[in-house]
Design a protein around this motif. Structure first.
Motif, PDB file in Angstrom:
ATOM      1  N   THR A   1      10.356   1.960  -1.624  1.00 41.85           N
ATOM      2  CA  THR A   1       9.306   1.875  -2.636  1.00 41.85           C
ATOM      3  C   THR A   1       9.697   0.855  -3.703  1.00 41.85           C
ATOM      4  O   THR A   1      10.755   0.967  -4.328  1.00 41.85           O
ATOM      5  CB  THR A   1       9.069   3.242  -3.284  1.00 41.85           C
ATOM      6  OG1 THR A   1       8.550   4.135  -2.285  1.00 41.85           O
ATOM      7  CG2 THR A   1       8.079   3.146  -4.435  1.00 41.85           C
TER       8      THR A   1
ATOM      9  N   GLN B   1       2.650  -4.025  -4.290  1.00 44.05           N
ATOM     10  CA  GLN B   1       3.304  -2.725  -4.409  1.00 44.05           C
ATOM     11  C   GLN B   1       3.366  -2.028  -3.057  1.00 44.05           C
ATOM     12  O   GLN B   1       2.349  -1.903  -2.362  1.00 44.05           O
ATOM     13  CB  GLN B   1       2.548  -1.833  -5.396  1.00 44.05           C
ATOM     14  CG  GLN B   1       3.091  -0.412  -5.511  1.00 44.05           C
ATOM     15  CD  GLN B   1       4.422  -0.344  -6.238  1.00 44.05           C
ATOM     16  OE1 GLN B   1       4.600  -0.949  -7.290  1.00 44.05           O
ATOM     17  NE2 GLN B   1       5.376   0.382  -5.659  1.00 44.05           N
ATOM     18  N   VAL B   2       4.552  -1.568  -2.699  1.00 41.87           N
ATOM     19  CA  VAL B   2       4.746  -0.734  -1.516  1.00 41.87           C
ATOM     20  C   VAL B   2       5.251   0.622  -1.992  1.00 41.87           C
ATOM     21  O   VAL B   2       6.264   0.701  -2.693  1.00 41.87           O
ATOM     22  CB  VAL B   2       5.756  -1.360  -0.538  1.00 41.87           C
ATOM     23  CG1 VAL B   2       6.085  -0.383   0.586  1.00 41.87           C
ATOM     24  CG2 VAL B   2       5.200  -2.661   0.034  1.00 41.87           C
ATOM     25  N   THR B   3       4.531   1.668  -1.630  1.00 37.68           N
ATOM     26  CA  THR B   3       4.916   3.022  -2.000  1.00 37.68           C
ATOM     27  C   THR B   3       5.055   3.850  -0.736  1.00 37.68           C
ATOM     28  O   THR B   3       4.114   3.935   0.058  1.00 37.68           O
ATOM     29  CB  THR B   3       3.883   3.658  -2.938  1.00 37.68           C
ATOM     30  OG1 THR B   3       3.727   2.844  -4.101  1.00 37.68           O
ATOM     31  CG2 THR B   3       4.317   5.054  -3.353  1.00 37.68           C
ATOM     32  N   VAL B   4       6.230   4.423  -0.565  1.00 35.76           N
ATOM     33  CA  VAL B   4       6.506   5.238   0.615  1.00 35.76           C
ATOM     34  C   VAL B   4       6.650   6.693   0.160  1.00 35.76           C
ATOM     35  O   VAL B   4       7.583   7.044  -0.549  1.00 35.76           O
ATOM     36  CB  VAL B   4       7.784   4.777   1.330  1.00 35.76           C
ATOM     37  CG1 VAL B   4       7.971   5.568   2.623  1.00 35.76           C
ATOM     38  CG2 VAL B   4       7.716   3.283   1.622  1.00 35.76           C
ATOM     39  N   SER B   5       5.702   7.504   0.562  1.00 36.36           N
ATOM     40  CA  SER B   5       5.686   8.886   0.115  1.00 36.36           C
ATOM     41  C   SER B   5       4.904   9.740   1.095  1.00 36.36           C
ATOM     42  O   SER B   5       3.911   9.300   1.663  1.00 36.36           O
ATOM     43  CB  SER B   5       5.053   8.984  -1.282  1.00 36.36           C
ATOM     44  OG  SER B   5       4.931  10.331  -1.686  1.00 36.36           O
TER      45      SER B   5
ATOM     46  N   PRO C   1      11.513   6.272   1.713  1.00 40.93           N
ATOM     47  CA  PRO C   1      11.123   6.376   0.291  1.00 40.93           C
ATOM     48  C   PRO C   1      11.867   5.369  -0.596  1.00 40.93           C
ATOM     49  O   PRO C   1      11.288   4.872  -1.574  1.00 40.93           O
ATOM     50  CB  PRO C   1      11.498   7.818  -0.056  1.00 40.93           C
ATOM     51  CG  PRO C   1      11.352   8.543   1.239  1.00 40.93           C
ATOM     52  CD  PRO C   1      11.826   7.577   2.285  1.00 40.93           C
TER      53      PRO C   1
ATOM     54  N   GLN D   1       3.310   6.639   4.631  1.00 43.72           N
ATOM     55  CA  GLN D   1       4.208   7.770   4.815  1.00 43.72           C
ATOM     56  C   GLN D   1       5.560   7.299   5.346  1.00 43.72           C
ATOM     57  O   GLN D   1       5.652   6.240   5.990  1.00 43.72           O
ATOM     58  CB  GLN D   1       3.594   8.764   5.793  1.00 43.72           C
ATOM     59  CG  GLN D   1       2.358   9.460   5.265  1.00 43.72           C
ATOM     60  CD  GLN D   1       1.851  10.528   6.215  1.00 43.72           C
ATOM     61  OE1 GLN D   1       2.178  10.551   7.397  1.00 43.72           O
ATOM     62  NE2 GLN D   1       1.040  11.447   5.703  1.00 43.72           N
TER      63      GLN D   1
ATOM     64  N   GLY E   1       0.818  -1.207   0.000  1.00 37.06           N
ATOM     65  CA  GLY E   1       0.000   0.000   0.000  1.00 37.06           C
ATOM     66  C   GLY E   1       0.844   1.245   0.000  1.00 37.06           C
ATOM     67  O   GLY E   1       2.068   1.193  -0.144  1.00 37.06           O
ATOM     68  N   LEU E   2       0.155   2.367   0.171  1.00 35.02           N
ATOM     69  CA  LEU E   2       0.810   3.671   0.245  1.00 35.02           C
ATOM     70  C   LEU E   2       0.966   4.037   1.717  1.00 35.02           C
ATOM     71  O   LEU E   2      -0.019   4.018   2.470  1.00 35.02           O
ATOM     72  CB  LEU E   2      -0.036   4.716  -0.478  1.00 35.02           C
ATOM     73  CG  LEU E   2       0.414   6.174  -0.357  1.00 35.02           C
ATOM     74  CD1 LEU E   2       1.787   6.361  -0.994  1.00 35.02           C
ATOM     75  CD2 LEU E   2      -0.613   7.101  -1.002  1.00 35.02           C
TER      76      LEU E   2
END
Length: 133
Positions: free
Chosen positions: A91, A128-132, A88, A13, A10-11
């Protein structure tokens, strides 16, 4: 049919956490070491962690040591990857796979001849791994 299915991405922080799951069919977790790999855009697939079938010993790459924890729940036939203090640069698409050559994890050799992705099979579809922020 042997199958590994990843989930839990997931998304998130920076500084956050996720727990990825790798659900297995059959007795694959009893027979083979299971590895987690990350593949960032434009980069090669890189092994980040492994858990042995023989004694549940574990391996972590230097980039994730101290932040990632791999575990196995035999009753649920599932391997987990707990990811903390996300950055980040974490990701990527994360995959799990079975090492058909080994029941016990090893430190991948620098020349890539042993312990690398080429030893693994039954790749899942990835999560999917999204770090933002």
């Amino acid at each position: 049919q042997v199958q590994l299915v990843e989930s839990g991405g997931g998304l998130v922080q920076p500084g956050g956490s996720l727990r990825l799951s790798c659900a297995a069919s059959g007795s694959i977790l009893d027979d083979y070491a299971i590895g987690w790999f990350q593949q960032a855009p434009g980069k090669e697939r890189e092994g980040v962690s492994c858990i042995s079938a023989s004694d549940s010993s574990t391996y972590y790459s230097d980039s994730v040591k101290g932040r990632f924890t791999i575990s196995r729940d035999k009753a649920k036939n599932t391997v987990y990857l707990q990811i903390n203090s996300l950055k980040p640069e974490d990701t990527a698409v994360y995959y799990c796979a079975a090492n058909l050559m080994r029941r016990r994890c090893i430190i991948p050799s620098p020349d890539g001849r042993s312990g690398g992705a080429h030893e693994y099979a039954y790749w899942g579809q990835g999560t999917q791994v999204t770090v933002s922020a």
